[in-house]
Design an enzyme around this catalytic site. Structure first.
Site, PDB file in Angstrom:
ATOM      1  CG  ASP A  51      74.977  80.187  29.328  1.00 55.37           C
ATOM      2  OD1 ASP A  51      74.803  79.733  30.475  1.00 55.37           O
ATOM      3  OD2 ASP A  51      75.575  79.560  28.427  1.00 55.37           O
ATOM      4  CE1 TYR A  56      79.724  76.898  25.332  1.00 53.77           C
ATOM      5  CE2 TYR A  56      78.674  78.958  25.952  1.00 53.77           C
ATOM      6  CZ  TYR A  56      78.649  77.585  25.864  1.00 53.77           C
ATOM      7  OH  TYR A  56      77.537  76.906  26.303  1.00 53.77           O
ATOM      8  CE  LYS A  85      77.205  76.942  30.514  1.00 54.37           C
ATOM      9  NZ  LYS A  85      77.424  77.950  29.476  1.00 54.37           N
ATOM     10  CG  HIS A 118      80.600  73.350  30.098  1.00 54.59           C
ATOM     11  ND1 HIS A 118      81.141  74.283  29.265  1.00 54.59           N
ATOM     12  CD2 HIS A 118      79.411  73.004  29.528  1.00 54.59           C
ATOM     13  CE1 HIS A 118      80.328  74.479  28.228  1.00 54.59           C
ATOM     14  NE2 HIS A 118      79.278  73.715  28.365  1.00 54.59           N
TER      15      HIS A 118
END
Length: 293
Positions: A51, A56, A85, A118
């Site tokens: 994930d 990120y 996402k 997200h």
């Protein structure tokens, strides 16, 4: 209560796609060496879901690590489920396609197994601004098109949506989301959202199952953990699984990654499941979308 047997356990999503019930979260892992070691450890003990997310800033590490590790473990691309996402800055109908393409390019993949919105608000837009409603609708319709026509996305869903966002979404979706990924642990359980997901065939995936590590040494859970000869982390992950939620715990330590996988040789009794739930404090540890209208 759900019963989940092994690290090979999967949930069949509402579109027929099978998703592992346990995956590896990668939030805050930005070093290539650490990402490689973490993914190596995870694949080595049976994890088959990774994930990540645009925000990120580590999608590019997948292309630098995954091909080598697939070969090491005799796996194919289709053996590993990859989630990413759409970042809040790209919550715009005009920007979705470019964001999908950018993520695929960074990850070195032809397709992503699950693509999530997200966050229900666009970056820089005030919480109560009606712009977010238009953004959510336009973006979902565009994601539906990409999903249905391109083959670049195998499943679609949302993250951090509350009941108000889901009800609104149900008025315009053509494709029902396959997954909702939200914070979930004994201190934060949104039963209205869980009921909505069950009523609409949306799988609920838990993030921050350990309260962002705040709960792993919490004395409220130590006695029950000792009863099952497990760690608090293992009990909390099992608690989520037995609620029918999949989990994506994040750790960079091999011992913890292995520990988080050893949650299939015990079952929490119904009585203890209730006890764990009742000591919750209704505390949210991750970002809160309540203000996003």
């Amino acid at each position: 209560w759900a019963r989940v047997g092994t690290m090979e356990s999967v949930v069949t999503l509402n579109n027929g796609v099978k998703m592992p019930m346990v995956g590896l979260g990668t939030f805050q892992i930005k070093s290539e060496d650490i990402f490689h070691q973490t993914l190596d450890s995870a694949l080595g003990c049976g994890y088959r879901l990774i994930d990540t997310a645009a925000v990120y800033k580590n999608e590019h590490l997948i292309t630098s690590c995954l091909p080598e590790l697939l070969e090491k473990y005799g796996l194919k691309r289709e053996d590993v489920f990859v989630t990413t996402k759409l970042g809040p800055k790209d919550l715009s109908e005009e920007m979705v396609e470019g964001a999908v393409e950018a993520s695929l390019k960074k990850m070195g993949l032809d397709y992503v197994d699950l693509y999530l919105i997200h966050w229900p608000g666009r970056q820089g837009v005030k919480g109560g601004d009606g712009v977010n409603v238009c953004c959510r609708r336009g973006v979902w319709k565009r994601i539906e098109e990409i999903y249905l026509k391109s083959g670049k996305i195998k499943s679609i869903g949302i993250s951090n949506y509350l009941l108000k966002h889901l009800v609104e979404m149900s008025e315009y979706w053509t494709v029902v989301p396959a997954v909702l990924q939200n914070e979930f642990h004994p201190d934060y359980v949104d039963y209205d959202v869980i009921k909505f997901c069950k009523d609409n065939g949306i799988h609920f995936q838990s993030y921050s199952s350990l309260g962002q590590a705040r709960l792993v040494d919490d004395p409220r859970f130590i006695e029950i953990a000792e009863k099952y000869r497990k760690t608090v982390a293992q009990v909390l992950l099992k608690w989520s699984l037995q609620h029918g939620c999949s989990v994506i715990p994040k750790s960079t330590q091999k011992s913890h990654i292995e520990e988080n996988a050893k949650i299939f040789d015990f079952e929490i009794s119904d009585e203890d499941l209730e006890i764990i739930g009742k000591v919750g404090t209704n505390t949210k540890y991750a970002w809160d979308p309540q203000h996003v209208v």
